[in-house]
Design an enzyme around this catalytic site. Structure first.
Site: not given
Ligand SMILES: NC(=O)c1ccc[n+]([C@@H]2O[C@H](COP(=O)([O-])OP(=O)(O)OC[C@H]3O[C@@H](n4cnc5c(N)ncnc54)[C@H](O)[C@@H]3O)[C@@H](O)[C@H]2O)c1
Ligand SMILES: [Zn+2]
Length: 348
Positions: A108, A130, A172, A214, A224, A228, A232, A235, A239, A252
């Site tokens: 956990r 994340k 980035e 960040k 988010e 946040r 993006n 992106h 994406h 990427h």
């Protein structure tokens, strides 16, 4: 912690609180081949008596899958790791996401230290908590928020990074310049050669400022639900391009570079970004060998479809992060007609 020659710090970090419980270093064979001896020597010296399991997962995005996660759980159980154990994610964003999610869920949740070794992981993936894996249905569909106890970015590890990977990470950094700190763009313009050579002294300021942005953005909106989303920038189309080309055609960062060019053009039309500032961005992409248009034309309709499916899109209009000026962005709903027009301009 950001600096040159910090692998010793990993040992110090493990030594100070883990008496008795084993630790696991999760990495991939590429990083392992370069740095295993150095890290293990540092651990033997700085954390004597600590039992460390060395676990390798395959290199590349393909490792972020359920079967590899399951293999990791079995290896953790075999050590066995316990509640006071620490997982060290030692590698790029793939290792960070996969080992991070394993740490988030094993027993956990046990402690995690991120030791990112790609520029992308140092300025982005290792910060913010994340973690997760991909499904055949889509990228990053399963995951958890699990903040690392510490992030240790050793700039020296970037010296073995392939040039294309370094450039992809710089995309980035350019993003952070646009959304929050244009002085990053000044540094990128002034220090091109040492930066592209991967010199720690030249990269340090970029990594420090990027992480600061960040961390600030994430601290204000960890899950988010709002701000946040500005991370993006570039992106939505980035994406979409990755998805429409089946992942693997673009790194990427390359897809994001193209997405940022599209977002800058949209920003000129809808958010008042001066045309000269959009040009400045495109120049910067060129100077760093990043693409500003798809290498092969992609039908705007395919990109639009992928953008609508993006899990970050909201119902109705596709929302874009657009720049009012360099350093200041907002979220804008953009009519599909305008997106289609802009995507046409990318195909030349
Ligand atoms: N969690 C987040 O917030 C977040 C943010 C951005 C990206 N990501 C994820 O990060 C992943 C991409 O990360 P990445 O770009 O670091 O890719 P990666 O982890 O696949 O690393 C790229 C390649 O570089 C190699 N490598 C790593 N460090 C090296 C070094 N020091 N020297 C030589 N080679 C080295 C790796 O073996 C790999 O082949 C994606 O899965 C993406 O979803 C996560
Ligand atoms: Zn990104």
């Amino acid at each position: 912690l950001i600096g040159a020659g910090l692998l010793e710090e990993v040992a110090a970090c493990l030594a100070c609180r883990r008496a008795g419980s084993p630790a696991a270093v999760v990495t991939d064979p590429v990083v392992g081949a370069f740095y295993r001896d150095r890290l293990m020597a540092a651990l033997a010296k700085g954390a004597p008596g600590l039992r460390v399991a060395w676990i390798e997962v395959p290199a590349g995005e393909g490792a972020k899958r359920l079967s590899e996660l399951e293999r990791l759980y079995h290896q953790f159980a075999g050590v066995p790791l316990d509640r006071r154990s620490v997982v060290v994610a030692f590698g790029g964003g793939v290792v960070g996401d996969l080992a991070g999610f394993a740490a988030a869920t094993y027993l956990r949740g046990i402690d995690l230290i991120q030791v990112p070794t790609t520029l992308l992981a140092q300025v982005d993936a290792s910060v913010g908590g994340k973690t997760g894996i991909d499904l055949p249905e889509g990228k990053n569909l399963v995951g958890a928020f699990h903040q690392p106890r510490r992030v240790i970015a050793d700039l020296e590890t970037l010296q073995t990074l392939p040039a294309a990977q370094l450039r992809a990470g710089l995309a980035e950094v350019i993003k952070y310049g646009v959304i929050a700190d244009p002085s990053l763009l000044d540094i990128l313009e002034a220090q091109r050669e040492p930066i592209l050579a991967g010199e720690p002294a030249a990269l340090e300021e970029l990594v420090v400022r990027s992480c600061r942005i960040k961390a600030e953005v994430v601290a204000g909106d960890e899950r988010e639900t709002g701000r946040r989303a500005i991370l993006n920038f570039g992106h939505t189309i980035g994406h979409a391009l990755e998805a429409a080309t089946g992942y693997g055609e673009y790194l990427h960062g390359e897809a994001v570079a193209i997405g940022m060019v599209a977002a800058a053009r949209l920003s000129c039309r809808l958010a008042g970004l001066p045309a000269g500032e959009a040009r400045r961005l495109e120049e910067l992409m060129r100077a760093y060998g990043l693409p500003s248009a798809p290498r092969k034309p992609v039908a705007p309709e395919r990109l639009l479809e992928a953008a609508r499916r993006d899990k970050k899109a909201r119902a109705g209009d596709v929302h874009f992060v657009l720049a009012n000026r360099l350093g200041e962005v907002d979220l804008y709903p953009v009519p599909e007609r305008v997106i289609r027009d802009t995507l046409e301009t990318l195909n030349g």
